[in-house]
Design a protein around this motif. Structure first.
Motif, short mmCIF file in Angstrom:
data_model
loop_
_atom_site.label_atom_id
_atom_site.label_comp_id
_atom_site.label_asym_id
_atom_site.label_seq_id
_atom_site.Cartn_x
_atom_site.Cartn_y
_atom_site.Cartn_z
N GLN A 147 21.03 71.28 30.40
CA GLN A 147 20.38 70.23 31.17
C GLN A 147 20.15 68.97 30.32
OE1 GLN A 147 16.69 71.82 32.63
NE2 GLN A 147 15.80 69.80 32.90
N LEU A 148 19.70 69.15 29.05
CA LEU A 148 19.34 68.01 28.22
C LEU A 148 20.52 67.47 27.41
CD1 LEU A 148 15.97 69.42 26.89
CD2 LEU A 148 16.24 67.63 28.60
N GLY A 149 21.51 68.31 27.18
CA GLY A 149 22.66 67.89 26.41
C GLY A 149 22.37 67.68 24.94
N ILE A 150 21.21 68.22 24.45
CA ILE A 150 20.85 68.08 23.05
C ILE A 150 21.59 69.14 22.23
CG2 ILE A 150 18.92 68.33 21.41
CD1 ILE A 150 17.09 67.27 23.59
N THR A 151 21.99 68.79 21.03
CA THR A 151 22.62 69.75 20.14
C THR A 151 21.57 70.76 19.66
OG1 THR A 151 23.97 67.93 19.36
CG2 THR A 151 24.04 69.96 18.06
N PHE A 152 21.80 72.04 19.88
CA PHE A 152 20.88 73.08 19.41
C PHE A 152 21.50 73.78 18.22
CE2 PHE A 152 17.85 74.47 23.04
CZ PHE A 152 17.66 73.17 23.44
N VAL A 153 20.74 73.90 17.14
CA VAL A 153 21.17 74.75 16.03
C VAL A 153 20.16 75.87 15.93
CG1 VAL A 153 21.66 74.91 13.57
CG2 VAL A 153 22.25 72.83 14.82
N PHE A 154 20.63 77.09 16.08
CA PHE A 154 19.79 78.23 16.33
C PHE A 154 20.01 79.26 15.23
CE2 PHE A 154 18.91 82.25 18.38
CZ PHE A 154 17.91 82.00 19.29
N VAL A 155 18.94 79.63 14.52
CA VAL A 155 19.07 80.61 13.45
C VAL A 155 18.60 81.97 13.96
CG1 VAL A 155 17.93 81.39 11.34
CG2 VAL A 155 18.94 79.12 11.43
N THR A 156 19.40 82.99 13.74
CA THR A 156 18.99 84.33 14.17
C THR A 156 19.65 85.39 13.29
OG1 THR A 156 18.94 85.87 16.02
CG2 THR A 156 20.83 84.40 15.91
N HIS A 157 18.99 86.56 13.24
CA HIS A 157 19.65 87.69 12.57
C HIS A 157 20.14 88.68 13.62
CE1 HIS A 157 15.44 89.03 13.02
NE2 HIS A 157 16.03 90.15 13.36
N ASP A 158 19.89 88.32 14.90
CA ASP A 158 20.24 89.22 16.00
C ASP A 158 21.61 88.84 16.54
OD1 ASP A 158 20.59 90.35 18.52
OD2 ASP A 158 18.44 90.40 18.91
N GLN A 159 22.62 89.68 16.28
CA GLN A 159 23.98 89.30 16.66
C GLN A 159 24.15 89.20 18.16
OE1 GLN A 159 26.28 91.78 17.90
NE2 GLN A 159 24.98 93.58 17.64
N GLY A 160 23.40 90.06 18.92
CA GLY A 160 23.49 90.00 20.37
C GLY A 160 23.03 88.65 20.90
N GLU A 161 21.93 88.15 20.30
CA GLU A 161 21.38 86.86 20.68
C GLU A 161 22.39 85.74 20.40
OE1 GLU A 161 16.98 86.87 20.23
OE2 GLU A 161 17.46 85.27 18.84
N ALA A 162 22.98 85.79 19.21
CA ALA A 162 23.95 84.76 18.83
C ALA A 162 25.15 84.77 19.77
CB ALA A 162 24.39 84.97 17.39
N LEU A 163 25.66 85.97 20.06
CA LEU A 163 26.86 86.06 20.89
C LEU A 163 26.59 85.61 22.32
CD1 LEU A 163 28.42 89.47 19.74
CD2 LEU A 163 29.00 87.16 18.99
N SER A 164 25.41 85.97 22.84
CA SER A 164 25.17 85.67 24.25
C SER A 164 24.79 84.21 24.48
CB SER A 164 24.07 86.58 24.80
OG SER A 164 22.84 86.25 24.23
N MET A 165 24.20 83.54 23.48
CA MET A 165 23.71 82.19 23.72
C MET A 165 24.62 81.08 23.21
SD MET A 165 19.77 82.84 22.70
CE MET A 165 19.10 81.30 23.24
N ALA A 166 25.30 81.33 22.09
CA ALA A 166 25.93 80.21 21.38
C ALA A 166 27.30 79.85 21.93
CB ALA A 166 26.04 80.56 19.90
N ASP A 167 27.65 78.57 21.78
CA ASP A 167 29.03 78.14 22.01
C ASP A 167 29.88 78.54 20.82
OD1 ASP A 167 28.39 76.86 24.44
OD2 ASP A 167 27.65 75.12 23.33
N ARG A 168 29.30 78.33 19.63
CA ARG A 168 29.99 78.77 18.41
C ARG A 168 28.99 79.41 17.47
NH1 ARG A 168 33.16 75.16 14.96
NH2 ARG A 168 31.49 73.66 15.34
N VAL A 169 29.48 80.31 16.63
CA VAL A 169 28.63 81.06 15.73
C VAL A 169 29.16 80.91 14.31
CG1 VAL A 169 27.75 83.36 15.14
CG2 VAL A 169 28.19 82.78 17.54
N ALA A 170 28.25 80.68 13.34
CA ALA A 170 28.64 80.75 11.94
C ALA A 170 27.98 81.99 11.36
CB ALA A 170 28.17 79.50 11.18
#
Lengths: 331, 271
Positions: A183-206
């Motif tokens: 909705q906001l179009g803001i760039t989100f950088v999201f830190v997590t140790h939960d791989q499920g969270e990263a896979l389900s939410m992110a456009d790209r994962v490092a």
């Protein structure tokens, strides 16, 4: 496409500890980018480098094309949702959220209007008078989010923001974060140790390990074609198989990654495949995890609900499609 | 555990506790009584008669005013110095990690553990070596050594309970160092500083030993009182002064007690 955050061979060393070591990274504008890794892998330090709480010991950081080194956190158009939320205990919700506008000298009426607006956006309308101490964990999380978003940052940094929430709330917040970001179009950088969270939410994962990035890609790439044994094991607990095993059963060379759900278990009489013995089973609800032993290796298989479950100690044969055996470039 | 609170204490314990409290506080009441006595050479019991004339006598004695002014001045300046230095030091020790941090923490606290006479002699020798003449400022220096400690101790405890990420959050939201101090740090440590500052003021106000070594001809209030007790002349004047000081200091200390009690709840609620 514009680059929101760019790391060029960035290092952050604390004497002998290489928290972040020669990292190259490009986060696209408007992207939901996840930094995934175990604790101590450098993902949080990378986030703090973007926020400006840490300065790189080497390398170059750009935020929307502007050099970030030496720019203090309060002059960066970047806001952070902290792991412990860091809400100001002496201020009520309204003043917490309005803080960024207040220090910038936005007039009271205007900042109250903007605050009410953003509180409604995070579904906490009318909570302005409460103190942080009177809120539940999930509500504090929303206040922290509102407090960052009210400043209209170009990049929003989230440091394990869902870590303290229970499972149900976490899933709900994942959805909401994702739709807020669209909705906001803001760039989100999201830190997590939960791989499920990263896979389900992110456009790209490092994927981070030991201060370095092991792989960057879409969730599908990371999951289906892990670049290394570390990534295969950390993301989705794949079966990492040694070269001789891979050679014998798929004819390819190098270390292989075989996802637990791509393994089928058949009775021994069925013949062709990898002979194995069932060690244990654990019921996961929608599926059952079966731990097997084959050629001295531990192998995990996931069987969907309704599949025939072998007995513990039963001799079975494992089969899989050859294209599901992904051979990794590096060991 | 909760049930123990409601148990009634045995009578003997009640009597012992009452006796203990009376022993602590009756002598203070005696001081008040002697402020009104007609006998001015010795503390005779019971007082032969009562009068309020000593209040007028005290009011008109310039030495009382000089001693009182000096004590208030020394205590105010020492407290101000202690508030600045103690807070800065507490912030450094609790918010950052650096080589020698524990040593510095110990060295800051040490003056309050040292007997006052040691501090006094040490300062006196140092002043004479450096050829610094005795003045109000040498007294202030002496008092600041222990005033810093109480402010530091209060501030460091509060800093430790205040999440370090609050400062980062403030900076992240666009506040520079000064704004962060003004809007986040000060409100969170304010009550601790108030408590530390009042304690520092009180310590300085009734300090005798260090003052004896660092003052020249000037008399602070406690030293003036000691001198008065040695010379039996208008004794009740001392009591009048003591009574006024008790009454004047009682209210702020009570206020500080309530303020800091509330402050603890606020600081704790963020966790």
């Amino acid at each position: 496409m514009t680059t929101a955050v760019s790391f060029q061979s960035v290092s952050r060393h604390y004497s002998a500890v290489k928290a972040v070591d020669r990292v190259d990274l490009d986060v696209q504008a408007g992207e939901f980018f996840a930094m995934l890794g175990p604790s101590g892998s450098g993902k949080t330090t990378s986030l703090r480098l973007i926020a400006g709480f840490e300065q790189p010991t080497a390398g170059h950081i750009e935020i929307f094309g502007e050099t970030a080194e030496g720019v203090p956190p309060y002059r960066r158009n970047v806001n952070t949702v902290f792991q412990d939320y860091a809400l100001f205990p002496h201020l009520n919700v309204l003043d917490n959220v309005a803080y960024g506008l207040m220090v910038r000298g936005v007039p009271r009426a205007e900042r109250h209007r903007a605050t009410e607006e953003v509180l409604a956006m995070v579904k906490l309308p009318g909570y302005g008078d409460r103190r942080p101490g009177q809120l539940s964990g999930g509500q504090r999380q929303r206040v922290a989010l509102a407090r960052a978003l009210v400043n209209r940052p170009k990049v929003l940094l989230l440091d394990e923001p869902l870590g303290a929430l229970d499972l149900k709330l976490r899933e709900q917040m994942q959805e909401e974060l994702k739709s807020l970001q669209r909705q906001l179009g803001i760039t989100f950088v999201f830190v997590t140790h939960d791989q499920g969270e990263a896979l389900s939410m992110a456009d790209r994962v490092a994927v981070f390990s030991d201060g370095r990035i092991m792989q960057v890609g879409t969730p599908q790439e990371i999951y289906q074609r892990p670049a290394s044994r570390f990534v295969a094991d950390f993301v989705g607990s794949s079966n990492v198989l040694p070269p001789d095993f891979v050679q014998r059963y798929s004819g390819q060379r190098g270390w292989g990654s075989l996802r637990p759900e791509s393994i089928r278990i058949q009775a021994e009489a069925a013949g062709d495949g990898v002979p194995a013995r069932v060690v244990s089973k654990s019921y996961l609800g929608a599926a059952t995890r079966v731990v097997l032993e084959a050629e001295g290796l531990r192998i995990n298989a996931i069987l969907p609900a309704g599949a025939r479950l072998p007995e513990d100690g039963e001799a079975v044969v494992l089969t899989f499609n050859r294209e599901n055996m992904h051979v990794m470039e590096e060991g | 555990m909760r049930a123990d609170r409601n148990q009634r204490a045995p009578l003997a314990l009640k009597i012992a506790a009452t006796a203990g409290l009376l022993f602590l506080h009756l002598p203070i009441l005696l001081i008040f009584v002697y402020a009104f006595t007609t006998e001015d050479k010795s503390y005779a019991w019971p007082p032969p008669g009562f009068t309020t004339k000593w209040f007028a006598v005290t009011w008109n004695r310039p030495d009382v005013w000089q001693a009182l002014t000096l004590s208030v001045k020394v205590a105010s300046i020492s407290t101000a110095v202690a508030l600045v230095l103690g807070t800065l030091c507490a912030a450094a020790v609790s918010q950052t990690k650096f080589f020698g941090r524990e040593t510095i923490s110990l060295l800051v606290i040490l003056p309050i553990a040292l007997p006052g006479i040691i501090t006094g002699i040490a300062l006196r020798s140092a002043f004479s070596i450096a050829e610094i003449p005795f003045s109000t400022w040498t007294i202030v220096l002496g008092h600041a050594t222990f005033c810093v400690v109480v402010v530091y101790n209060n501030a460091v405890a509060r800093f430790r309970r205040t999440s370090a990420s609050l400062v980062e959050a403030s900076m992240d939201l666009g506040a520079d160092g000064f704004q962060t101090f003004r809007y986040v740090i000060l409100p969170n440590i304010g009550t601790a500083l108030l408590a530390g500052g009042m304690l520092a003021f009180a310590l300085s106000f009734d300090e005798v030993i260090v003052t004896t070594f660092t003052a020249g001809q000037q008399q602070t209030l406690p030293i003036w009182m000691l001198e008065e007790l040695v010379r039996p002349r208008q004794r009740p004047v001392t009591n009048v002064v003591a009574m006024v000081v008790v009454l004047v200091t009682f209210l702020p200390i009570l206020a500080a007690f309530y303020l800091t009690r509330d402050g603890d709840q606020i600081a704790g609620s963020g966790k």
